[in-house]
Design a protein around this motif. Sequence first.
Motif, PDB file in Angstrom:
ATOM      1  N   THR A  20      -2.050   5.366   2.470  1.00 22.44           N
ATOM      2  CA  THR A  20      -2.235   4.600   3.574  1.00 22.44           C
ATOM      3  C   THR A  20      -3.688   4.057   3.649  1.00 22.44           C
ATOM      4  O   THR A  20      -4.570   4.925   3.543  1.00 22.44           O
ATOM      5  N   LEU A  21      -4.309   2.876   3.758  1.00 17.23           N
ATOM      6  CA  LEU A  21      -5.300   2.390   4.012  1.00 17.23           C
ATOM      7  C   LEU A  21      -5.861   2.763   5.414  1.00 17.23           C
ATOM      8  O   LEU A  21      -5.229   2.854   6.282  1.00 17.23           O
ATOM      9  N   PRO A  22      -7.270   3.425   5.525  1.00 14.94           N
ATOM     10  CA  PRO A  22      -7.901   3.743   6.829  1.00 14.94           C
ATOM     11  C   PRO A  22      -7.925   2.328   7.701  1.00 14.94           C
ATOM     12  O   PRO A  22      -8.210   1.269   7.375  1.00 14.94           O
ATOM     13  N   ALA A  23      -7.494   2.605   9.013  1.00 13.61           N
ATOM     14  CA  ALA A  23      -7.486   1.599   9.973  1.00 13.61           C
ATOM     15  C   ALA A  23      -8.728   1.080  10.313  1.00 13.61           C
ATOM     16  O   ALA A  23      -9.550   1.962  10.541  1.00 13.61           O
ATOM     17  N   GLN A  24      -8.872  -0.150  10.277  1.00 13.58           N
ATOM     18  CA  GLN A  24     -10.289  -0.822  11.030  1.00 13.58           C
ATOM     19  C   GLN A  24      -9.693  -1.424  12.161  1.00 13.58           C
ATOM     20  O   GLN A  24      -9.029  -2.456  12.139  1.00 13.58           O
ATOM     21  N   ARG A  25     -10.486  -0.925  13.360  1.00 20.53           N
ATOM     22  CA  ARG A  25      -9.855  -1.455  14.625  1.00 20.53           C
ATOM     23  C   ARG A  25     -10.633  -2.750  14.876  1.00 20.53           C
ATOM     24  O   ARG A  25     -11.902  -2.783  14.761  1.00 20.53           O
ATOM     25  N   LYS A  26      -9.870  -3.756  15.208  1.00 17.51           N
ATOM     26  CA  LYS A  26     -10.424  -4.967  15.531  1.00 17.51           C
ATOM     27  C   LYS A  26     -10.218  -5.267  17.011  1.00 17.51           C
ATOM     28  O   LYS A  26      -9.189  -5.165  17.672  1.00 17.51           O
ATOM     29  N   LEU A  27     -11.475  -5.821  17.658  1.00 13.42           N
ATOM     30  CA  LEU A  27     -11.610  -5.796  18.919  1.00 13.42           C
ATOM     31  C   LEU A  27     -11.152  -7.380  19.135  1.00 13.42           C
ATOM     32  O   LEU A  27     -11.655  -8.279  18.670  1.00 13.42           O
ATOM     33  N   GLN A  28     -10.251  -7.613  20.310  1.00 15.84           N
ATOM     34  CA  GLN A  28     -10.076  -8.986  20.667  1.00 15.84           C
ATOM     35  C   GLN A  28     -11.102  -9.758  21.013  1.00 15.84           C
ATOM     36  O   GLN A  28     -11.155 -10.895  20.810  1.00 15.84           O
ATOM     37  N   VAL A  29     -12.058  -9.096  21.584  1.00 14.41           N
ATOM     38  CA  VAL A  29     -13.334  -9.917  22.131  1.00 14.41           C
ATOM     39  C   VAL A  29     -14.083 -10.474  20.830  1.00 14.41           C
ATOM     40  O   VAL A  29     -14.446 -11.517  20.916  1.00 14.41           O
ATOM     41  N   ASN A  30     -14.134  -9.811  19.769  1.00 17.07           N
ATOM     42  CA  ASN A  30     -14.692 -10.133  18.264  1.00 17.07           C
ATOM     43  C   ASN A  30     -13.982 -11.416  17.791  1.00 17.07           C
ATOM     44  O   ASN A  30     -14.314 -12.376  17.303  1.00 17.07           O
ATOM     45  N   ILE A  31     -12.534 -11.155  17.984  1.00 14.30           N
ATOM     46  CA  ILE A  31     -11.494 -12.288  17.451  1.00 14.30           C
ATOM     47  C   ILE A  31     -11.760 -13.542  18.085  1.00 14.30           C
ATOM     48  O   ILE A  31     -11.787 -14.667  17.770  1.00 14.30           O
ATOM     49  N   ASP A  32     -11.797 -13.288  19.600  1.00  9.08           N
ATOM     50  CA  ASP A  32     -12.011 -14.492  20.318  1.00  9.08           C
ATOM     51  C   ASP A  32     -13.334 -15.235  20.132  1.00  9.08           C
ATOM     52  O   ASP A  32     -13.426 -16.558  20.249  1.00  9.08           O
ATOM     53  N   TYR A  33     -14.280 -14.404  20.067  1.00  8.69           N
ATOM     54  CA  TYR A  33     -15.575 -15.119  19.641  1.00  8.69           C
ATOM     55  C   TYR A  33     -15.499 -15.861  18.216  1.00  8.69           C
ATOM     56  O   TYR A  33     -16.128 -17.177  18.213  1.00  8.69           O
ATOM     57  N   ILE A  34     -15.262 -15.339  17.292  1.00  9.32           N
ATOM     58  CA  ILE A  34     -15.121 -15.922  15.750  1.00  9.32           C
ATOM     59  C   ILE A  34     -14.185 -17.178  16.083  1.00  9.32           C
ATOM     60  O   ILE A  34     -14.403 -18.278  15.601  1.00  9.32           O
ATOM     61  N   ASN A  35     -13.097 -16.982  16.622  1.00 13.48           N
ATOM     62  CA  ASN A  35     -12.102 -18.289  16.978  1.00 13.48           C
ATOM     63  C   ASN A  35     -13.030 -19.545  17.679  1.00 13.48           C
ATOM     64  O   ASN A  35     -12.753 -20.563  17.650  1.00 13.48           O
ATOM     65  N   LYS A  36     -13.835 -18.884  18.501  1.00 13.35           N
ATOM     66  CA  LYS A  36     -14.581 -19.776  19.371  1.00 13.35           C
ATOM     67  C   LYS A  36     -15.660 -20.518  18.814  1.00 13.35           C
ATOM     68  O   LYS A  36     -16.035 -21.775  18.931  1.00 13.35           O
TER      69      LYS A  36
END
Length: 306
Positions: A20-36
Amino acid sequence: MRIHLYLFLFFCFLLGFNFTLPAQRKLQVNIDYINKYSDIAVKHRNKYKIPASITLAQGIIESGAGLSELARASNNHFGIKCHSDWTGERVYRQDDGPNDCFRKYKTVEDSYEDHAKFLRQYSRYAVLFTYDIRDYTAWAKGLQTCGYATDRGYANKLIQMIEAYELYKYDEKAAPKSTTQKAKEKKKKKTPVLLRDVYRTYNLIYVIAKANDSFDQIADDTGFKVKDLIKYNEVPEDFPLEKGDIVYLEKKKKKADKPYFEHLVKIGESMHSISQRYGIQMKHLYKMNKKDSDYVPTEGDVLRLR
């Protein structure tokens, strides 16, 4: 040690493939920033020849994904200070000193524009523009060595951000191919010719990436499945390879071989690049050093390898 592919290919297929690959926690605020803001970053990639991945990673880190006081009150997303030639509005915040002067912008777009011009204007950053626009590692290391930030872990933070959120996709001129497109292209490919040299170090077999290489190409050349190569090397789909990268053809180990007991972290290294160097699974590298997946190795840190 160099070995011939034909001698090891059958052996490779007999290896166990389950981990199993180690989980990388992705924060929604970062995802929103990228999309914006990704459209602006891509626009500046085309106009100013600055990697969009670098722009977005810097924006997220410097502005706390747009949530820092400096970003909210002054639209300053890159932590750019006033300097003697700045004639615009100013705000004062504690940073390296108790009352440092920072630039204030009318809009976030103005901040992005000034960031691009800032890197283009100052001769100290001129070396950055000699690097390949897709080489985010060189750009990240260059920004730190050129003095963009005083944080000794700055380059490594940028690299981890880019890899965790796959920001390197925005450095490509064409949009990433869909799964359907890839399937159609794969059907068109001819029977592969096995031309790769295979090597063995740390009792692991691997190939060395060539210029403009890809996991698809390596899979075609070796007879492996792309999804298996992706698992062995613990990377997301479409991860960009650089010439000289190690690409493992089997599952990595839980710890490094002797005599490699410790590693001194250098500028531009990530947990992934260190794990690739010694053939260690990332989850075990984190575990040995009692770090979680958000840890960013900083220049000068010493990491256990076994």
